[in-house]
Write an enzyme that holds these catalytic residues in place. Structure first.
Site, PDB file in Angstrom:
ATOM      1  N   LYS A 140     -20.404  85.308 -45.046  1.00 56.79           N
ATOM      2  CA  LYS A 140     -21.222  85.426 -43.824  1.00 56.79           C
ATOM      3  C   LYS A 140     -20.316  85.385 -42.595  1.00 56.79           C
ATOM      4  CE  LYS A 140     -23.132  81.544 -42.144  1.00 56.79           C
ATOM      5  NZ  LYS A 140     -22.819  81.192 -40.759  1.00 56.79           N
ATOM      6  N   ASN A 141     -19.363  84.452 -42.595  1.00 56.13           N
ATOM      7  CA  ASN A 141     -18.542  84.234 -41.403  1.00 56.13           C
ATOM      8  C   ASN A 141     -17.438  85.262 -41.221  1.00 56.13           C
ATOM      9  OD1 ASN A 141     -20.211  82.162 -40.877  1.00 56.13           O
ATOM     10  ND2 ASN A 141     -18.767  80.538 -41.418  1.00 56.13           N
ATOM     11  N   CYS A 179     -26.355  73.628 -30.773  1.00 53.20           N
ATOM     12  CA  CYS A 179     -27.087  73.727 -32.046  1.00 53.20           C
ATOM     13  C   CYS A 179     -27.063  72.331 -32.660  1.00 53.20           C
ATOM     14  CB  CYS A 179     -26.481  74.788 -32.943  1.00 53.20           C
ATOM     15  SG  CYS A 179     -25.103  74.222 -33.884  1.00 53.20           S
ATOM     16  N   ARG A 184     -21.144  72.950 -28.928  1.00 52.90           N
ATOM     17  CA  ARG A 184     -20.504  74.239 -29.249  1.00 52.90           C
ATOM     18  C   ARG A 184     -20.337  75.134 -28.016  1.00 52.90           C
ATOM     19  NH1 ARG A 184     -22.737  76.371 -34.860  1.00 52.90           N
ATOM     20  NH2 ARG A 184     -20.753  77.483 -34.844  1.00 52.90           N
ATOM     21  N   PRO A 185     -19.586  74.684 -27.044  1.00 50.34           N
ATOM     22  CA  PRO A 185     -19.349  75.512 -25.861  1.00 50.34           C
ATOM     23  C   PRO A 185     -18.535  76.760 -26.206  1.00 50.34           C
ATOM     24  CG  PRO A 185     -17.862  73.641 -25.869  1.00 50.34           C
ATOM     25  CD  PRO A 185     -18.810  73.434 -27.026  1.00 50.34           C
ATOM     26  N   ASP A 201     -17.147  73.209 -43.121  1.00 45.62           N
ATOM     27  CA  ASP A 201     -18.359  73.780 -43.724  1.00 45.62           C
ATOM     28  C   ASP A 201     -18.566  73.325 -45.162  1.00 45.62           C
ATOM     29  OD1 ASP A 201     -18.107  77.014 -42.044  1.00 45.62           O
ATOM     30  OD2 ASP A 201     -18.729  75.035 -41.357  1.00 45.62           O
ATOM     31  N   ILE A 250     -14.095  68.288 -36.672  1.00 43.38           N
ATOM     32  CA  ILE A 250     -14.333  69.555 -35.964  1.00 43.38           C
ATOM     33  C   ILE A 250     -15.594  69.496 -35.108  1.00 43.38           C
ATOM     34  CG2 ILE A 250     -14.660  72.060 -36.236  1.00 43.38           C
ATOM     35  CD1 ILE A 250     -11.911  71.112 -37.223  1.00 43.38           C
ATOM     36  N   ARG A 277     -29.997  81.233 -44.039  1.00 43.31           N
ATOM     37  CA  ARG A 277     -29.048  81.782 -43.067  1.00 43.31           C
ATOM     38  C   ARG A 277     -27.686  82.018 -43.716  1.00 43.31           C
ATOM     39  NH1 ARG A 277     -28.816  78.979 -37.419  1.00 43.31           N
ATOM     40  NH2 ARG A 277     -27.350  80.692 -37.324  1.00 43.31           N
TER      41      ARG A 277
HETATM   42  C1  EPZ Z   1     -17.184  79.231 -36.898  1.00 45.65           C
HETATM   43  O1  EPZ Z   1     -17.951  78.744 -35.814  1.00 45.65           O
HETATM   44  C2  EPZ Z   1     -18.136  79.313 -38.077  1.00 45.65           C
HETATM   45  N1  EPZ Z   1     -19.214  80.241 -37.754  1.00 45.65           N
HETATM   46  C3  EPZ Z   1     -18.699  77.929 -38.393  1.00 45.65           C
HETATM   47  O2  EPZ Z   1     -19.507  78.043 -39.554  1.00 45.65           O
HETATM   48  C4  EPZ Z   1     -17.531  76.999 -38.711  1.00 45.65           C
HETATM   49  O3  EPZ Z   1     -18.016  75.695 -38.944  1.00 45.65           O
HETATM   50  C5  EPZ Z   1     -16.561  76.979 -37.522  1.00 45.65           C
HETATM   51  O4  EPZ Z   1     -16.111  78.320 -37.236  1.00 45.65           O
HETATM   52  C6  EPZ Z   1     -15.333  76.125 -37.797  1.00 45.65           C
HETATM   53  O5  EPZ Z   1     -14.676  76.604 -38.922  1.00 45.65           O
HETATM   54  C7  EPZ Z   1     -18.972  81.575 -37.825  1.00 45.65           C
HETATM   55  O6  EPZ Z   1     -17.869  82.003 -38.118  1.00 45.65           O
HETATM   56  C8  EPZ Z   1     -20.116  82.475 -37.510  1.00 45.65           C
HETATM   57  P1  EPZ Z   1     -15.098  77.178 -33.517  1.00 45.65           P
HETATM   58  P2  EPZ Z   1     -17.314  78.769 -34.321  1.00 45.65           P
HETATM   59  O7  EPZ Z   1     -15.107  78.009 -32.288  1.00 45.65           O
HETATM   60  O8  EPZ Z   1     -16.461  79.973 -34.164  1.00 45.65           O
HETATM   61  C9  EPZ Z   1     -15.147  73.813 -30.195  1.00 45.65           C
HETATM   62  C10 EPZ Z   1     -21.391  77.711 -40.887  1.00 45.65           C
HETATM   63  O9  EPZ Z   1     -21.902  76.684 -41.361  1.00 45.65           O
HETATM   64  N2  EPZ Z   1     -15.093  74.939 -29.240  1.00 45.65           N
HETATM   65  O10 EPZ Z   1     -13.929  77.244 -34.445  1.00 45.65           O
HETATM   66  O11 EPZ Z   1     -18.408  78.555 -33.365  1.00 45.65           O
HETATM   67  C11 EPZ Z   1     -16.477  73.766 -30.950  1.00 45.65           C
HETATM   68  O12 EPZ Z   1     -17.436  73.058 -30.205  1.00 45.65           O
HETATM   69  C12 EPZ Z   1     -20.898  77.711 -39.464  1.00 45.65           C
HETATM   70  O13 EPZ Z   1     -21.207  78.779 -41.516  1.00 45.65           O
HETATM   71  C13 EPZ Z   1     -14.916  74.681 -27.885  1.00 45.65           C
HETATM   72  O14 EPZ Z   1     -14.819  73.531 -27.483  1.00 45.65           O
HETATM   73  O15 EPZ Z   1     -16.403  77.463 -34.377  1.00 45.65           O
HETATM   74  C14 EPZ Z   1     -16.083  73.037 -32.222  1.00 45.65           C
HETATM   75  O16 EPZ Z   1     -16.089  71.640 -31.970  1.00 45.65           O
HETATM   76  C15 EPZ Z   1     -21.167  76.389 -38.754  1.00 45.65           C
HETATM   77  N3  EPZ Z   1     -14.877  75.715 -27.013  1.00 45.65           N
HETATM   78  C16 EPZ Z   1     -14.644  73.491 -32.469  1.00 45.65           C
HETATM   79  O17 EPZ Z   1     -14.173  74.004 -31.216  1.00 45.65           O
HETATM   80  C17 EPZ Z   1     -14.981  77.020 -27.419  1.00 45.65           C
HETATM   81  O18 EPZ Z   1     -14.915  77.938 -26.569  1.00 45.65           O
HETATM   82  C18 EPZ Z   1     -14.523  74.601 -33.496  1.00 45.65           C
HETATM   83  O19 EPZ Z   1     -15.372  75.655 -33.092  1.00 45.65           O
HETATM   84  C19 EPZ Z   1     -15.156  77.275 -28.798  1.00 45.65           C
HETATM   85  C20 EPZ Z   1     -15.201  76.221 -29.690  1.00 45.65           C
END
Ligand code: EPZ
Length: 427
Positions: A22-23, A124, A129-130, A315, A337, A407
């Site tokens: 999915k990701n 969420c 998740r900014p 995850d 994370i 999902r």
């Molecule tokens: C991706 O989310 C995945 N989703 C998530 O999977 C996964 O948990 C996550 O990466 C971490 O591996 C998809 O790929 C669609 P991040 P993403 O940006 O890209 C912070 C699932 O269950 N952050 O790596 O949104 C954020 O808040 C889902 O399949 C900022 O602060 O994750 C988090 O604490 C859940 N500012 C950390 O970084 C930003 O601009 C990691 O987020 C972006 C992120």
């Protein structure tokens, strides 16, 4: 149909087809916006999030068509995306709030059209998740982004993004993916420092290269992209879903069964294999994938800390906690994370798990058995951990709000029933 009923206690045996990730599929779909030619994605998983994103891309003017056939030993779903010309550059709130990965259209729209109007995704269940890292990096490439009525109103003066040297303050999968796509069509060279190394990021980079992008450093935390003037169509197989595979591996382990996971390879999930191995669960490579079973009938508690790739994936945290809930001994599980990713704990407690949360760590003390109960799914991976608990529990469990499951897990009750699970969708 919003509930799943499971009668636990059956050791699962057989083979499970692992779908495309999915990701990986989500960013790959948005990559179609970067070209006016056709992008064909094979091994597409059939999930609610994929349908939501397909609907969003259609509102932007992308034509989509889906074909299904059998390939090797698996059902193959092939999606053709054709963004010949874009009719809109607006990603509406209603779609973005359903699926925050919609923000991945931002980079491609700015790269292709020089403008985009994308709703800020809400937070969420697992955290705020900014997307500040996405926006700051795009601004470094020349985008001007203003927040108006909950939408990011972005445009590129002069029409084309400029290559830049970007150092992410924090590792972000989504920000790395957005910037990979934006930089592919930018004027000049872009460096992404502290880039995410998840296999789904590498899969996107591979697809972009097949479309004509110039990207170096795949798999490392430093990516160099040399912008080109246009990208062409391509055909790409979506990488296997390492999280789905890890979830079914946990199903084999928790029921003391023996499952062959078809179509997934060990290098996608080394840290998961190591942690499962420490607790007494074997992954044995086969010609078709990986076979999973307990080593000698007992599992023992091991500590785990979630990390960015190649560390133990966040995850998989909820699923691993469920395994530790019935292991022999104690396990300290630390989530580094996301801020709020222990919502499965109260639900597991209803089934008899012994878990104490202290901030970002949870102490799990193994119990001999869990007991069936009515439980509530709260987010995608928490809901899969409840299904795992139900598969091992004594008696009947009903998991409510299973739309969360849909999902991220394709046909989960079919795949589990085919391995002997007593599971059905009701209500
Ligand atoms: C991706 O989310 C995945 N989703 C998530 O999977 C996964 O948990 C996550 O990466 C971490 O591996 C998809 O790929 C669609 P991040 P993403 O940006 O890209 C912070 C699932 O269950 N952050 O790596 O949104 C954020 O808040 C889902 O399949 C900022 O602060 O994750 C988090 O604490 C859940 N500012 C950390 O970084 C930003 O601009 C990691 O987020 C972006 C992120």
């Amino acid at each position: 149909m919003d509930k799943i009923r499971i009668i636990g206690g059956v050791p699962l045996r057989g083979a499970v087809e692992i779908s495309g990730a999915k990701n990986a599929a989500l960013p790959l779909m948005t990559a179609a916006l970067l070209t006016d030619e056709k992008l064909v994605l094979n091994r597409l998983p059939y999930l609610a999030d994929i349908i939501t994103l397909a609907n969003l891309l259609a509102t932007l003017g992308c034509e989509l068509s889906l074909h299904t056939n059998r390939r090797d030993y698996q059902e193959n779903r092939s999606l053709t995306l054709h963004a010949k010309r874009l009719l809109s550059v607006t990603a509406e709130y209603d779609l973005v709030r359903k699926m925050r990965a919609s923000v991945l259209v931002l980079g491609p729209l700015l790269a292709r059209e020089g403008k985009a109007r994308v709703s800020l995704p809400g937070g969420c269940a697992i955290g705020p998740r900014p997307i500040d890292l996405h926006l700051k990096a795009l601004e470094q490439m020349g985008a001007v982004i203003e927040l108006k009525e909950g939408y990011m109103d972005a445009h590129v003066p002069g029409g084309r993004l400029k290559g830049a040297e970007i150092q992410f303050d924090k590792v972000s999968v989504g920000a790395t993916e957005n910037l990979l796509m934006a930089a592919s069509l930018a004027d000049g060279e872009t460096i992404l420092g502290n880039a995410a190394r998840e296999p789904e990021v590498t899969d996107l980079a591979r697809c972009l290269i097949a479309m004509g992008a110039k990207i170096e450093g795949l798999g490392s935390d430093r990516l160099k992209i040399t912008g080109v003037s246009r990208l062409h169509g391509a055909t790409h197989d979506v990488v296997a879903d390492r999280i789905e595979a890890g979830t079914y591996a946990a199903a084999a382990a928790i029921t003391n069964g023996d499952l062959e996971l078809l179509g997934v390879s060990a290098e996608l999930m080394q840290s998961v294999i190591e942690k499962f191995g420490e607790s007494g669960v074997l992954f044995i490579p086969t010609e078709r994938g990986l076979r999973v079973r307990r080593e000698n009938g007992l599992m023992h508690g091991v500590d785990v800390m979630t990390q960015v790739f190649p560390g133990f994936p966040t995850d998989m945290q909820a699923q691993f906690m469920t395994l530790m809930a019935v292991a022999d001994g104690a396990s300290m599980i630390t989530e580094t994370i996301f801020e709020n990713r222990f919502m499965h704990v109260p639900e597991l407690a209803r089934m008899g798990a012994n878990v104490t949360v202290h901030g970002s760590s949870a102490m799990v003390r193994g119990v001999p058995a869990l007991k069936g109960a009515q439980v509530m799914a709260t987010d995608l991976r928490a809901s899969s951990s409840l299904v795992l608990a139900a598969l091992a529990a004594q008696g009947e469990t009903v998991v409510n709000r299973v739309y969360h499951l849909d999902r991220g897990y394709e046909r989960i009750e079919e795949k589990l029933a085919a391995c002997g699970a007593r599971i059905e969708r009701i209500g």
